[in-house]
Every structure is written in C-alpha cells, then in structure tokens.
Design an enzyme around this catalytic site. Structure first.
Site, PDB file in Angstrom:
ATOM      1  CD  GLU A  86      -2.839   1.399   0.327  1.00 34.27           C
ATOM      2  OE1 GLU A  86      -3.504   0.416  -0.023  1.00 34.27           O
ATOM      3  OE2 GLU A  86      -2.979   2.528  -0.167  1.00 34.27           O
TER       4      GLU A  86
ATOM      5  CG  ASP B 183      -0.700   5.207  -0.732  1.00 31.85           C
ATOM      6  OD1 ASP B 183      -1.596   5.146  -1.585  1.00 31.85           O
ATOM      7  OD2 ASP B 183      -0.885   4.913   0.464  1.00 31.85           O
TER       8      ASP B 183
ATOM      9  CB  SER C 285      -5.598   1.496  -2.275  1.00 34.96           C
ATOM     10  OG  SER C 285      -6.226   1.059  -1.141  1.00 34.96           O
TER      11      SER C 285
END
Ligand SMILES: *[C@@H]1O[C@H](CO)[C@@H](O)[C@H](O)[C@H]1NC(C)=O
Ligand SMILES: *[C@@H]1O[C@H](CO)[C@@H](O)[C@H](O)[C@H]1NC(C)=O
Ligand SMILES: *[C@@H]1O[C@H](CO)[C@@H](O)[C@H](O)[C@H]1NC(C)=O
Ligand SMILES: *[C@@H]1O[C@H](CO)[C@@H](O)[C@H](O)[C@H]1NC(C)=O
Ligand SMILES: *[C@@H]1O[C@H](CO)[C@@H](O)[C@H](O)[C@H]1NC(C)=O
Ligand SMILES: *[C@@H]1O[C@H](CO)[C@@H](O)[C@H](O)[C@H]1NC(C)=O
Ligand SMILES: *[C@@H]1O[C@H](CO)[C@@H](O)[C@H](O)[C@H]1NC(C)=O
Length: 622
Positions: free
Chosen positions: A282, A286, A538
C-alpha cells in the site's frame, strides 16, 4: 480481554441526584454485537467520560459551505486553527452545570480531568458509584466475534436540565479500542508481468504515462514552497527505499534517491523488520504514484504509530488538532488519561503536526463498526480541516456495498452477514471529505467494440474467488449535505425503478458517496523487488490527491491559496469531470447494486478528472 485492576474502594456515600427529573438515555456504545453476561462486581473500576455539547456545529457547516462556495465573497477565506477551536468550544454553562451536578451527586471533583479542548471530562468510578450516579446497572459484555470483554451499561440517566449540555456519557471498563481493519487493501493479481517498454498498453495496465494521458495531467508544474501533500499510513505499514528507486528509475528518473518526508505521529516509525506485500504494498503504491505525479513536490508520509496493528485515524487527527486529543471511546488502554505515554498537553503528539494542504487516506472502516457519536465527532474533525483549507481525500473500499470482505453487511437478526442491508464505509460517508471511487478501462472482451474509446466504466474485477467493485452508496448516519442534494435527486429519478428494487437495503436520505472516481485497475508498481499489477480504489485515491496538489501549486503561483474543501465546486460544475455511465458495484447478495448513470451516481460519483478543465475552473476562483 478484560483488564483486571485492583482498586481501593473509598468509603464514601454517593446519593443519586435527588429531586431532579431524570432523562433516560441509551448507551452510545453500540452493543448490538455484544452478549450480556452477569452483573458487574460493585468494586470494579470504570472509566467515565462525559462529552459536553460543543457550540456551533451548525455554524461550522454553514461557514465551510460559504468559504467553499465559488459564488460567495468569502470563497477561499480559511480560518486559523485558533478560530476553529474557538468556534467549537463547549458552551460556558455546560462546564459549570456538569461540575455542579457532579458536586451534588457527591463526586470528588479533584479527580475529574478535562481534555485539552475542555469538551470532555473524565473520571474513574467504581461500579457501585457509577450505578448510583447514572441510575443504571452494569453488566459484563462479551463480543460475539472477538470474545473481548467489557463492563458497561445499556442505558443511563442524566438530569433533564443537562440535556443541552451533555452529548453523551460513556462508562465502561477499560477495553481495547475498536479493532481497525483495512478494508481497502489493494489486491495483488497473481500474474507478475515484466514492464513493457514505453508506450505501455494503457488498456490493460495502468502506468504513469497512461494516467497522464487519460486525465491530461501535466508533468511540468512547478512546486510551490507553501504547498504540502500528505499521505496517511498506519503502524507497521511502510514503503521500501529500493522499491521506490526501482520504480523511479523506470518511470521518473529525477526522483531516484528521493524519499517521502516522514511526519511520525504517536510513535509512528518505518517498520523494516518484516517485509512482504501486507507490509509494503500500500505505501509503495501510494508514494510511487504520488511522488512521481507531483514531482518534484515533496510528499509527506504521515506515519501514525499505535499499539493497534493498523493504526488509528483519531491519533492522526489529534496530532493535527490539539483540541481533539484523547480518545472519544472510554477505557482506551492507550490513553487512560487522554495522552499517550510520555505525552501531555504541551508536548508530544497533541497538536504536534500541521495538516497538509491535501491529505490522502486510503484506509477505511465500516460505518457500523462505530457508534454514531464517534462518527459525528470524527467527521467534525474533517470539517475543521476543511475550514482551515485542507482537502481530505479518501478512498471508498473495493467491496462494493459491503464495505469489507466477508460479512460486513447489516442483518439485524444475525449482526453480521454476507446478505442484508448495505454497509456504508467511513470516512467516505462523512460529507466533509472528498470520496474517491474506482473505474477501469473496458474489459478485454469488450475491446473489439470499444477499441478506440477511453471511456471508463465502474471498477469491477474478479480475482480468485472474490469480486472486487467500487464502494458506493448512502450513509446511515450522515444526511445528504446541501451541495449534493440536486445531483443525488436526479440520480434517484433516473434510477427510480432499479432503486425501488433494492430500497430496503439502503438509507435514501443519507450522504451519497463517492464524489469522484479514478481508474483503479492494474497499476504497475514495484513492491518487494518486483514489478506487479495491483488493483483497487487505494490506487485511485493518491492519483486524485496528486491532481489537487498540482492545482494547488498552480493557484499558489498565481498568488492564491489552496483549493480547500472542493465538493461544492465539483457538484456545481460537474463538467470538469468525465461522466462515467456504465458498470455497477455489487455486494450483500446484490449483483447489480448501484449502477453508473448520467450525472452523479453512487458508484463513480460525478466521474473521473479532466485536469485541464479542473485547472481552468480552480485557477479562476478567488
Ligand atoms: C483512572 O485510573 C487509572 C488507573 O488507576 C489512572 O491511571 C488514571 O489516572 C485515572 N484517571 C482519572 C481521570 O482519574
Ligand atoms: C507562503 O505563505 C506565507 C504565509 O502565508 C507568505 O507570507 C509567503 O509569502 C508565502 N510564500 C510564497 C513564496 O508565496
Ligand atoms: C525490529 O528491529 C528493531 C531494531 O531495528 C528491534 O529492536 C526489534 O526487536 C525488531 N522487532 C522484531 C519484531 O523483530
Ligand atoms: C510535558 O512533557 C514534557 C516532555 O515530556 C515535560 O518536559 C513537561 O514538563 C510536561 N508538561 C506538563 C505540564 O506536564
Ligand atoms: C458472525 O459470523 C461468524 C462467522 O461466520 C459467526 O461465527 C458468528 O456466530 C456470527 N455472529 C452472529 C451474531 O451472527
Ligand atoms: C464515450 O463517451 C462519450 C461521451 O460521454 C460518448 O459520446 C461516446 O458515445 C462514448 N463512446 C462509447 C464507445 O461508449
Ligand atoms: C437513515 O438516515 C437517517 C439520517 O441520515 C437516520 O436518522 C435513520 O436512522 C437512518 N435509517 C436507517 C435505517 O439507518
């Protein structure tokens, strides 16, 4: 697990609040998933927290809507942190009235502690004392799923005269805070592909170049020293330097060796002992995309530490706003006295960080996992950030109307279910954030007919045994905010027949989400040394946050402030987004739940970004 504590019982006689007419209130802890056991021992220690009614919640909403309304002369006039804190202070008589009540109830006030903002009082009482004080009975409660235990009451009484001074009272034995589970984790495709030489095949995979092409995102926006862009990551989840470099080396050469700037909150640190997709994927996603899209803008890693495995948004919000310090759930073992170990009102992570101009949060939970009081107070923190000029951007989850994988749908008979009512996701359901849903390019089977189109469709993907689809729906807690009322009404009108079929499953008066959508399929990232495609909202979230960051830089170079809370602008000028009109999300036993339509819809919001149209509109706002 029940924390047993020894407690020296002080022999003091406490009488009820004689003579006052009392009002019975239901517990504001959600006890629907707890089984009631035997009555609690009189000597057991309880933590009692009294949340005072704050002033001006309505004025706060009105102010936010005014300063973010392009037609208002106050557009863009943000408030300082002090002004915001002042706006939401408890009513002056609330404090004195409650203190008076405590005194008349025989409670030793020297043991009462105030939170930093003065809007919460906490005190320890034995079960016996609290039983008399609140005129209730305390029971052991066992959580149906986790087996956790706590002692609390189903209802309590307050003097009727205090109903305007007290929001709620929580009295419970110390229990760990709600377990917070990531719902939006990107899911790994099983295939690992080597990155094709540029230009990439943008219909089957998403790369930096594809995103720039699809949304018209420029790569030459000059950063501005007053701009800032932060991304929330919890606890032991952290990016890996080698992965970032390997990604940059191929995608954005000037960034090799560059790292996010870490803002460590509440003991947050970059956990490197353990690696693997759960730990790194994650944040790698990002920062690879956010840093590359906004290069050379510095990107802040808001790294929030916590004893809980996956961290806590409340801790981050307290670091941005000292008036929010301390838990709003009682018995939070981390903060017996409102401050984490080694912290106090003047030091540590209470108001220690400045909120960035854009804050990206790709983590969320089901609304049903919290009491509505907790949600309201946390949502108010997002409103405060908007008042100060921060844009908060959150993703919607990849499990359609179910919020999370497994059994998060709402079934009153069983408590947890894979069918039943839809389960909205938080913080997306808070009206004061910008919620980002997912889209994808037409699936390969469609390619023959849609060959040359770049029209996106709602995100929906089957991976091994599960179906992922863009979150979206209507809140059970927050009403539709005024800025979206006409758009949502149009959706309900267009989709009337279909929505009638599923009307028992959602709350049609609630805040509709998402607000916008961004491509969510097959992002090529480097994680744990390998190139791999990952999918989920996400991925969409940092892309939208990057776009707002670039627009902020452009505005600042034109001598203007950040865009702040953007929803009123988006809903009043939907032409700056590409409307997505096909696809649907699924969940809770419904295969076609909310469908994408013309205009706003509860799966792709108003649509995906068109950078140039957005820039032209925002650059001309005050
Ligand atoms: C409540 O009791 C705990 C444990 O004895 C103590 O650490 C804490 O300071 C007390 N809190 C208040 C508000 O008195
Ligand atoms: C940055 O903001 C400060 C305070 O608002 C202002 O005084 C300063 O001129 C700004 N810097 C630039 C380069 O615009
Ligand atoms: C992680 O590494 C730190 C030092 O770098 C060490 O103190 C700690 O015990 C390690 N934790 C685990 C779980 O290995
Ligand atoms: C707060 O903590 C700091 C650092 O631990 C300490 O120096 C200071 O004295 C404390 N202040 C109060 C009011 O307790
Ligand atoms: C919730 O689901 C779990 C796992 O399916 C089950 O064991 C439990 O009994 C369920 N709880 C309720 C209240 O239905
Ligand atoms: C793509 O979207 C545009 C604008 O909404 C529309 O005119 C066009 O027909 C769409 N193309 C296809 C192949 O669906
Ligand atoms: C629907 O939402 C409203 C407020 O948004 C709330 O008062 C009501 O309880 C909700 N109903 C359900 C079934 O959740």
């Amino acid at each position: 697990m029940l924390m047993m504590r020894s407690f020296i019982f002080l022999l003091c006689v406490i009488s009820g609040y004689a003579g006052a007419s009392l009002l019975r209130l239901e517990s504001s802890l959600d006890l629907s998933q707890w089984n009631q056991g035997h009555e609690a021992n009189a000597h057991q220690l309880l933590q009692v927290s009294i949340a005072l009614t704050i002033q001006n919640a309505d004025l706060g909403v009105e102010t936010l809507l005014r300063i973010s309304d392009p037609a208002s002369p106050n557009c863009g006039q943000y408030l300082s942190a002090e002004d915001v804190a002042h706006m939401f202070k408890p009513k002056p008589n609330a404090v004195s009235d409650v203190i008076k009540w405590l005194g008349e109830s025989g409670i030793d006030q020297s043991h009462v502690k105030f939170s930093y903002g003065g809007d919460r009082l906490s005190l320890n009482l034995s079960v016996q004392e609290a039983t008399l004080f609140l005129e209730t009975t305390f029971y052991h409660q066992t959580h149906q799923e986790t087996g956790q235990e706590q002692i609390t009451c189903q209802y309590y009484h307050i003097p009727e005269s205090l109903v305007r001074s007290i929001d709620y009272i929580l009295a419970a034995s110390p229990v760990p805070t709600h377990q917070q589970i990531p719902r939006q984790q990107v899911v790994l495709n099983n295939k690992v592909t080597a990155l094709a030489p540029l230009p990439p095949k943008c219909l089957t995979q998403t790369t930096l170049v594809c995103l720039r092409k699809l949304y018209g995102i420029p790569d030459d926006v000059l950063p501005h020293p007053n701009n800032s862009f932060g991304i929330f990551e919890p606890s032991w989840i952290s990016w890996l330097p080698d992965d970032l470099d390997r990604f940059f080396d191929k995608m954005q050469k000037n960034l090799v060796g560059h790292r996010p700037k870490v803002d460590a909150v509440n003991g947050g640190y970059l956990q490197r002992n353990q690696t693997g997709w759960m730990f790194n994927q994650e944040p790698n996603l990002d920062f690879e995309y956010a840093m590359a899209l906004t290069s050379p803008q510095e990107v802040i890693n808001v790294q929030v530490g916590s004893y809980e495995q996956v961290g806590n948004l409340d801790d981050m919000l307290a670091a941005f706003d000292k008036y929010y310090c301390g838990s709003i759930n009682p018995g939070d073992k981390k903060y017996p006295d409102f401050y984490p170990p080694g912290c106090n009102a003047t030091a540590c992570d209470c108001g220690s960080s400045s909120p960035p101009k854009v804050l990206s949060i790709s983590w969320g939970w089901t609304e049903a996992g919290f009491t509505s009081n907790h949600l309201q107070r946390q949502c108010l923190e997002f409103l405060k950030l908007g008042l100060m000029g921060t844009t908060v951007i959150v993703s919607v989850s990849d499990h359609g109307t179910a919020s999370g994988r497994g059994s998060f749908c709402i079934d009153d008979r069983t408590g947890n279910a894979t069918g039943g009512r839809f389960s909205p996701t938080f913080p997306s359901s808070c009206p004061w954030v910008t919620s980002v849903g997912g889209t994808q390019m037409p699936q390969p089977t469609d390619l023959r007919t849609l060959a040359a189109t770049t029209n996106e469709t709602a995100f929906r993907k089957e991976l091994s045994k599960q179906i992922l689809s863009s979150g979206g729906g209507f809140s059970n807690v927050f009403l539709a905010p005024p800025y979206q009322v006409p758009n949502v009404a149009l959706y309900k009108d267009i989709e009337k027949d279909h929505l009638d079929e599923i009307q028992d499953r959602f709350n049609s008066t609630g805040r509709g989400y998402p607000d916008v959508a961004v491509r969510a399929d097959d992002y090529m990232i480097v994680s744990n040394g390998e190139w791999k495609p990952v999918s989920g909202t996400s991925a969409s979230n940092p892309v939208f946050a990057s776009i707002i960051t670039l627009i902020n830089s452009e505005r600042m170079h034109a001598g203007k402030g950040p865009v702040g809370f953007i929803n009123p602008v988006l809903y009043s000028s939907p032409y700056i987004l590409n409307d997505v009109v096909t696809g649907a999300n699924q969940g809770c036993g419904v295969d076609q739940a909310f469908r994408a339509t013309r205009g706003w819809d509860a799966v792709t919001g108003l649509g995906s970004p068109d950078y140039e149209l957005m820039r032209q509109l925002f650059i001309n706002l005050p």
